[in-house]
Write a protein that holds these residues in place. Structure first.
Motif, PDB file in Angstrom:
ATOM      1  N   LYS A 121       0.849  -1.253   0.024  1.00 20.96           N
ATOM      2  CA  LYS A 121       0.206  -0.044   0.141  1.00 20.96           C
ATOM      3  C   LYS A 121       0.681   1.356  -0.021  1.00 20.96           C
ATOM      4  O   LYS A 121       1.872   1.350   0.794  1.00 20.96           O
ATOM      5  N   LYS A 153      -3.047   0.062 -15.066  1.00 19.81           N
ATOM      6  CA  LYS A 153      -4.398   0.092 -14.103  1.00 19.81           C
ATOM      7  C   LYS A 153      -5.258  -0.579 -14.786  1.00 19.81           C
ATOM      8  O   LYS A 153      -5.748  -0.108 -16.083  1.00 19.81           O
ATOM      9  N   ARG A 154      -5.737  -1.701 -14.343  1.00 22.36           N
ATOM     10  CA  ARG A 154      -6.570  -2.644 -15.179  1.00 22.36           C
ATOM     11  C   ARG A 154      -5.894  -3.032 -16.511  1.00 22.36           C
ATOM     12  O   ARG A 154      -4.960  -3.369 -16.559  1.00 22.36           O
ATOM     13  N   ASP A 162      -1.320   9.030 -11.639  1.00 21.55           N
ATOM     14  CA  ASP A 162      -2.454   8.198 -11.466  1.00 21.55           C
ATOM     15  C   ASP A 162      -2.420   7.290 -10.297  1.00 21.55           C
ATOM     16  O   ASP A 162      -3.025   6.857  -9.468  1.00 21.55           O
ATOM     17  N   ASP A 167      -3.238   3.585  -2.383  1.00 18.00           N
ATOM     18  CA  ASP A 167      -3.657   2.582  -3.422  1.00 18.00           C
ATOM     19  C   ASP A 167      -2.538   1.317  -3.147  1.00 18.00           C
ATOM     20  O   ASP A 167      -1.625   1.469  -2.458  1.00 18.00           O
ATOM     21  N   ARG A 186       1.909  -1.766 -11.600  1.00 21.74           N
ATOM     22  CA  ARG A 186       0.441  -1.901 -11.646  1.00 21.74           C
ATOM     23  C   ARG A 186      -0.182  -1.326 -10.463  1.00 21.74           C
ATOM     24  O   ARG A 186       0.090  -1.681  -9.388  1.00 21.74           O
ATOM     25  N   ILE A 187      -1.024  -0.469 -10.712  1.00 22.53           N
ATOM     26  CA  ILE A 187      -2.157   0.000  -9.615  1.00 22.53           C
ATOM     27  C   ILE A 187      -3.046  -1.195  -9.650  1.00 22.53           C
ATOM     28  O   ILE A 187      -3.971  -1.485 -10.681  1.00 22.53           O
ATOM     29  N   THR A 189      -6.661  -2.840  -8.362  1.00 21.41           N
ATOM     30  CA  THR A 189      -8.142  -2.304  -8.244  1.00 21.41           C
ATOM     31  C   THR A 189      -8.817  -3.497  -7.537  1.00 21.41           C
ATOM     32  O   THR A 189      -8.444  -4.823  -7.449  1.00 21.41           O
ATOM     33  N   PRO A 190      -9.659  -3.014  -6.544  1.00 20.99           N
ATOM     34  CA  PRO A 190     -10.352  -4.060  -5.535  1.00 20.99           C
ATOM     35  C   PRO A 190     -11.016  -4.984  -6.508  1.00 20.99           C
ATOM     36  O   PRO A 190     -11.887  -4.582  -7.498  1.00 20.99           O
ATOM     37  N   ALA A 192      -9.715  -7.202  -8.605  1.00 18.32           N
ATOM     38  CA  ALA A 192      -9.042  -7.419 -10.020  1.00 18.32           C
ATOM     39  C   ALA A 192      -8.878  -8.991  -9.831  1.00 18.32           C
ATOM     40  O   ALA A 192      -8.177  -9.462  -8.781  1.00 18.32           O
TER      41      ALA A 192
END
Length: 223
Positions: A121, A153-154, A162, A167, A186-187, A189-190, A192
């Motif tokens: 995080k 991201k995604r 970003d 994050d 890579r970001i 995402t919840p 994913a």
């Protein structure tokens, strides 16, 4: 469980009409280490110490190394990522798909954690350095980025702008002195899923040079 690169190396279930990717995308998934295998079920232990029964049927998609496998190919010590209907009270998962990561890959990924890949995080961002609280051991680690870092991201290219405090990110690269230099970031995402390979992104905004294409994740990626 410090195996995100190994997970992504499997690429997971495809998004499509069969709903496998959709099931995991809604957060209806769980992962853990296999402690027992029986007819129509696997027993796994999660990072939190919970024991779940992963229930499978002939309609469940079992995958390993991007290929369909039989239940007999899943062994104690492997890591499973299961997507489907999770009953947290009963501690069961009615699995639509199961991705198996070999125990050796899990050990290798853990050994490489903090050296060739890292996840955690974001707690601070200062210029081209990102401080994270690492997943698992909660240690602070600095990630440096530069013009060669790819950001995702995604399935989208993104930029350093970003990345926000709070994050959860994962990065591949190499440790130089006390700083981890990221080639790919890579970001996360919840919800994913374990699929979707990283691709090229940018450190800078539109119109400025893009970074180099990211390598396929795997413990030398990719949960």
């Amino acid at each position: 469980m410090l195996v995100a690169p190994a997970c992504r190396a499997q690429e997971g279930p495809p998004d499509g009409g069969d709903g496998m990717g959709q099931a995991f995308g809604r957060g209806n998934g769980i992962r853990g280490t296999v402690t027992a295998a029986a007819t129509n079920s696997f027993t796994i232990r999660t990072d939190e110490g919970d024991t779940y029964q992963v229930l499978y049927s002939p309609n469940t998609h079992l995958m390993k190394d991007r290929q369909p496998v039989a239940a007999a190919d899943v062994h104690v010590g492997d890591m499973l990522i299961a997507g489907g209907i999770v009953d947290a009270k009963a501690k069961t998962v009615g699995a639509v798909f199961v991705v198996d990561v070999d125990a050796k890959e899990v050990r290798n990924a853990r050994a490489a954690f903090g050296k060739t890949w890292v996840m955690g995080k974001v707690t601070a961002i200062h210029e081209l350095k990102i401080t994270i609280e690492r997943a698992g051991d909660k240690q602070a680690q600095i990630i440096a980025v530069d013009e060669n870092t790819s950001f995702r991201k995604r399935r989208e290219d993104v930029t350093l702008a970003d990345v926000k405090v709070g994050d959860t990110i994962s990065a591949q690269g190499a440790l130089h002195a006390d700083t981890f230099v990221a080639s790919t970031l890579r970001i996360m995402t919840p919800g994913a899923g374990p699929g979707s390979n990283p691709g090229p992104g940018r450190l800078n905004g539109p119109g400025q040079p893009a970074g180099s294409a990211a390598p396929s994740p795997g413990p030398p990626p990719g949960l």
